[in-house]
Write an enzyme that holds these catalytic residues in place. Structure first.
Site, PDB file in Angstrom:
ATOM      1  N   SER A 133       0.758  -1.019   0.106  1.00 16.29           N
ATOM      2  CA  SER A 133      -0.183  -0.084   0.003  1.00 16.29           C
ATOM      3  C   SER A 133       0.992   1.391  -0.042  1.00 16.29           C
ATOM      4  O   SER A 133       2.086   1.137   0.687  1.00 16.29           O
ATOM      5  CB  SER A 133      -0.749   0.112   1.238  1.00 16.29           C
ATOM      6  OG  SER A 133      -1.500   1.332   1.304  1.00 16.29           O
ATOM      7  N   TYR A 146      -0.811  -0.566  10.377  1.00 16.33           N
ATOM      8  CA  TYR A 146      -0.917  -0.784   9.070  1.00 16.33           C
ATOM      9  C   TYR A 146       0.260  -0.559   8.144  1.00 16.33           C
ATOM     10  O   TYR A 146       0.611  -1.095   7.281  1.00 16.33           O
ATOM     11  CB  TYR A 146      -2.289  -0.235   8.469  1.00 16.33           C
ATOM     12  CG  TYR A 146      -2.511  -0.516   7.015  1.00 16.33           C
ATOM     13  CD1 TYR A 146      -3.519  -1.605   6.548  1.00 16.33           C
ATOM     14  CD2 TYR A 146      -2.580   0.377   5.972  1.00 16.33           C
ATOM     15  CE1 TYR A 146      -4.020  -2.047   5.480  1.00 16.33           C
ATOM     16  CE2 TYR A 146      -2.963   0.067   4.611  1.00 16.33           C
ATOM     17  CZ  TYR A 146      -3.603  -0.813   4.532  1.00 16.33           C
ATOM     18  OH  TYR A 146      -3.984  -1.059   3.001  1.00 16.33           O
TER      19      TYR A 146
HETATM   20  P1  NAP Z   1     -11.314  -5.842   1.786  1.00 13.78           P
HETATM   21  O1  NAP Z   1     -12.495  -5.478   0.672  1.00 13.78           O
HETATM   22  O2  NAP Z   1     -11.754  -5.510   2.998  1.00 13.78           O
HETATM   23  O3  NAP Z   1     -11.168  -7.220   1.709  1.00 13.78           O
HETATM   24  C1  NAP Z   1     -10.218  -7.982   2.268  1.00 13.78           C
HETATM   25  C2  NAP Z   1     -10.095  -9.509   2.015  1.00 13.78           C
HETATM   26  O4  NAP Z   1      -9.163 -10.103   2.796  1.00 13.78           O
HETATM   27  C3  NAP Z   1     -11.469 -10.093   2.143  1.00 13.78           C
HETATM   28  O5  NAP Z   1     -11.327 -11.128   1.130  1.00 13.78           O
HETATM   29  C4  NAP Z   1     -11.242 -10.923   3.458  1.00 13.78           C
HETATM   30  O6  NAP Z   1     -11.740 -11.996   3.669  1.00 13.78           O
HETATM   31  C5  NAP Z   1      -9.848 -11.279   3.457  1.00 13.78           C
HETATM   32  N1  NAP Z   1      -9.157 -11.230   4.552  1.00 13.78           N
HETATM   33  C6  NAP Z   1      -9.008 -10.550   5.718  1.00 13.78           C
HETATM   34  N2  NAP Z   1      -8.362 -11.031   6.656  1.00 13.78           N
HETATM   35  C7  NAP Z   1      -8.203 -12.347   6.520  1.00 13.78           C
HETATM   36  C8  NAP Z   1      -7.326 -13.281   7.406  1.00 13.78           C
HETATM   37  N3  NAP Z   1      -7.166 -13.004   8.163  1.00 13.78           N
HETATM   38  N4  NAP Z   1      -7.336 -14.529   6.504  1.00 13.78           N
HETATM   39  C9  NAP Z   1      -7.949 -14.736   5.181  1.00 13.78           C
HETATM   40  N5  NAP Z   1      -8.382 -13.631   4.447  1.00 13.78           N
HETATM   41  C10 NAP Z   1      -8.591 -12.389   5.276  1.00 13.78           C
HETATM   42  O7  NAP Z   1     -10.051  -5.071   1.366  1.00 13.78           O
HETATM   43  P2  NAP Z   1      -9.480  -4.531  -0.051  1.00 13.78           P
HETATM   44  O8  NAP Z   1      -9.702  -3.228   0.000  1.00 13.78           O
HETATM   45  O9  NAP Z   1     -10.101  -5.395  -1.348  1.00 13.78           O
HETATM   46  O10 NAP Z   1      -7.882  -4.729   0.257  1.00 13.78           O
HETATM   47  C11 NAP Z   1      -7.237  -6.034  -0.336  1.00 13.78           C
HETATM   48  C12 NAP Z   1      -5.785  -5.735  -0.124  1.00 13.78           C
HETATM   49  O11 NAP Z   1      -5.340  -4.559  -0.757  1.00 13.78           O
HETATM   50  C13 NAP Z   1      -5.340  -5.474   1.262  1.00 13.78           C
HETATM   51  O12 NAP Z   1      -4.153  -6.194   1.564  1.00 13.78           O
HETATM   52  C14 NAP Z   1      -5.249  -4.047   1.701  1.00 13.78           C
HETATM   53  O13 NAP Z   1      -4.562  -3.626   2.648  1.00 13.78           O
HETATM   54  C15 NAP Z   1      -4.717  -3.631   0.202  1.00 13.78           C
HETATM   55  N6  NAP Z   1      -4.884  -2.229  -0.143  1.00 13.78           N
HETATM   56  C16 NAP Z   1      -6.050  -1.794  -0.461  1.00 13.78           C
HETATM   57  C17 NAP Z   1      -6.353  -0.448  -0.638  1.00 13.78           C
HETATM   58  C18 NAP Z   1      -7.999   0.101  -0.783  1.00 13.78           C
HETATM   59  O14 NAP Z   1      -7.784   1.477  -0.919  1.00 13.78           O
HETATM   60  N7  NAP Z   1      -8.796  -0.709  -0.715  1.00 13.78           N
HETATM   61  C19 NAP Z   1      -5.301   0.526  -0.825  1.00 13.78           C
HETATM   62  C20 NAP Z   1      -3.894  -0.331  -0.556  1.00 13.78           C
HETATM   63  C21 NAP Z   1      -3.758  -1.373  -0.193  1.00 13.78           C
HETATM   64  P3  NAP Z   1     -13.485 -12.065   4.262  1.00 13.78           P
HETATM   65  O15 NAP Z   1     -14.310 -11.108   3.871  1.00 13.78           O
HETATM   66  O16 NAP Z   1     -13.884 -13.592   3.872  1.00 13.78           O
HETATM   67  O17 NAP Z   1     -13.116 -11.887   5.991  1.00 13.78           O
END
Ligand code: NAP
Length: 234
Positions: A133, A146
Site C-alpha cells: 500500500s 498498517y
Molecule cells: P477488503 O475489501 O476489506 O477485502 C479484504 C479481503 O481479505 C477479504 O476477502 C477478506 O476475507 C480477506 N481477509 C481479511 N483478513 C483475512 C484473514 N485473516 N485471513 C484470510 N483472509 C482475510 O479489502 P481490499 O480493499 O480489497 O484490500 C485488499 C488488499 O489491498 C489488502 O491487503 C489491503 O491492505 C490492500 N490495499 C487496499 C487499498 C484500498 O484502497 N482498498 C489500498 C492499498 C492497499 P473475508 O471477507 O472472508 O473476511
C-alpha cells in the site's frame, strides 16, 4: 491467493483465472462472497476452489497448500492480498490492534511465501505478488500498525526476490492508493483532492498490474514495487 472473496482480491482471482490459472480463493469469514467469486470464475470457463482459513494463524499455510495441491495441483503463483485495518492514533493503539494487523498483513505473507517457495524453487519457476500500500511509503496518521506492516511487506518482497532470483522465481509488490472496496467505504471524499487523477482506483486496475507481474513476460521484473495510485505518491 489469500483474501480473495471481496474487493481487490476478488478482482485478482478473476483476472488470473481468465489467464488460465486455477485459483484457490482463500477467505476468512465471507463464505457467500467467496462462493460468488468461484461461480463467476466457473461461469467464465475457469477453475476455482473456495477455501476458508484465517491466514494470521501460523497453521494456515500448511492447511491451505494441502487443499490447493490436492484439488488444483502445485502452486506456482502466490498472491498475498489478505489485509485488515485497525486504525488508531499511536498513543491509543492497543497491542491487539497492533498485533492483528501485523500478523494478517505481514507475518502471514512471510509464512505463505516460505511455504510456496518449496515448490517454486524445485520447479525453477514461480511468481509471488504481495499487495502492499502507499501507506507504507508515506506518513499515514492513525495507521502506524498498517503502514509498518505494508512497509515491512516491501522489505520482505525485495529480500526474498534477491534470494530466489536465480531460480526464475520472481517476487514483487503492488502498492495501491485509494481503491473502491469495502475497506475504503466511507472514505472522506476530500482525500481525493490529494490524488492527481481525482478519482479512486478500481480493483480491476490493481488486478491488471498483478496479471502482468505473474505473466511470463514479466520474468525479469523482480523485487519491484508497482505503485497503482493515480499519481498520489508521484
Ligand atoms: P477488503 O475489501 O476489506 O477485502 C479484504 C479481503 O481479505 C477479504 O476477502 C477478506 O476475507 C480477506 N481477509 C481479511 N483478513 C483475512 C484473514 N485473516 N485471513 C484470510 N483472509 C482475510 O479489502 P481490499 O480493499 O480489497 O484490500 C485488499 C488488499 O489491498 C489488502 O491487503 C489491503 O491492505 C490492500 N490495499 C487496499 C487499498 C484500498 O484502497 N482498498 C489500498 C492499498 C492497499 P473475508 O471477507 O472472508 O473476511
Amino acid at each position: 491467493m489469500t483474501g480473495a472473496s471481496r474487493g481487490i482480491g476478488a478482482a485478482i482471482a478473476k483476472a488470473l483465472a481468465a489467464e488460465g490459472w486455477p485459483v484457490g480463493v482463500n477467505y476468512r469469514s465471507d463464505s457467500a462472497a467467496a462462493a460468488a467469486v468461484v461461480s463467476s470464475i466457473e461461469e467464465s470457463g475457469g477453475r476455482a476452489l473456495a477455501i476458508a482459513a484465517d491466514v494470521s494463524e501460523p497453521s494456515a499455510p500448511d492447511e491451505l497448500f494441502a487443499r490447493v495441491e490436492e484439488e488444483l495441483g502445485p502452486v506456482l503463483v502466490l498472491v498475498n492480498n489478505a489485509g485488515v485495518r485497525a486504525d488508531n492514533l499511536s498513543p491509543a493503539m492497543d497491542d491487539e490492534e497492533w498485533e492483528r494487523v501485523l500478523e494478517t498483513n505481514l507475518s502471514a505473507a512471510f509464512r505463505m511465501t516460505r511455504r510456496a517457495l518449496r515448490t517454486m524453487i524445485r520447479t525453477r519457476w514461480g511468481r509471488v505478488v504481495n499487495v502492499a500500500s502507499v501507506a507504507g511509503q508515506r506518513a499515514a496518521p492513525g495507521q502506524a500498525n498498517y503502514a509498518t506492516a505494508k512497509a515491512g511487506l516491501v522489505a520482505l518482497t525485495k529480500t526474498v526476490a534477491a534470494e530466489v532470483a536465480r531460480r526464475s522465481v520472481t517476487v514483487n509488490a503492488v502498492a495501491p492508493g485509494f481503491v473502491s472496496t469495502d475497506m475504503t467505504e466511507g472514505l472522506d471524499e476530500r482525500l481525493l483532492e490529494l490524488v492527481p487523477a481525482r478519482r479512486m482506483g478500481t480493483p480491476e486496475e490493481v488486478a491488471a498490474c498483478v496479471r502482468f507481474l505473474v505473466s511470463e513476460e514479466a520474468g525479469y521484473v523482480t523485487g519491484a514495487v508497482l505503485t497503482v495510485d493515480g499519481g498520489l505518491t508521484a
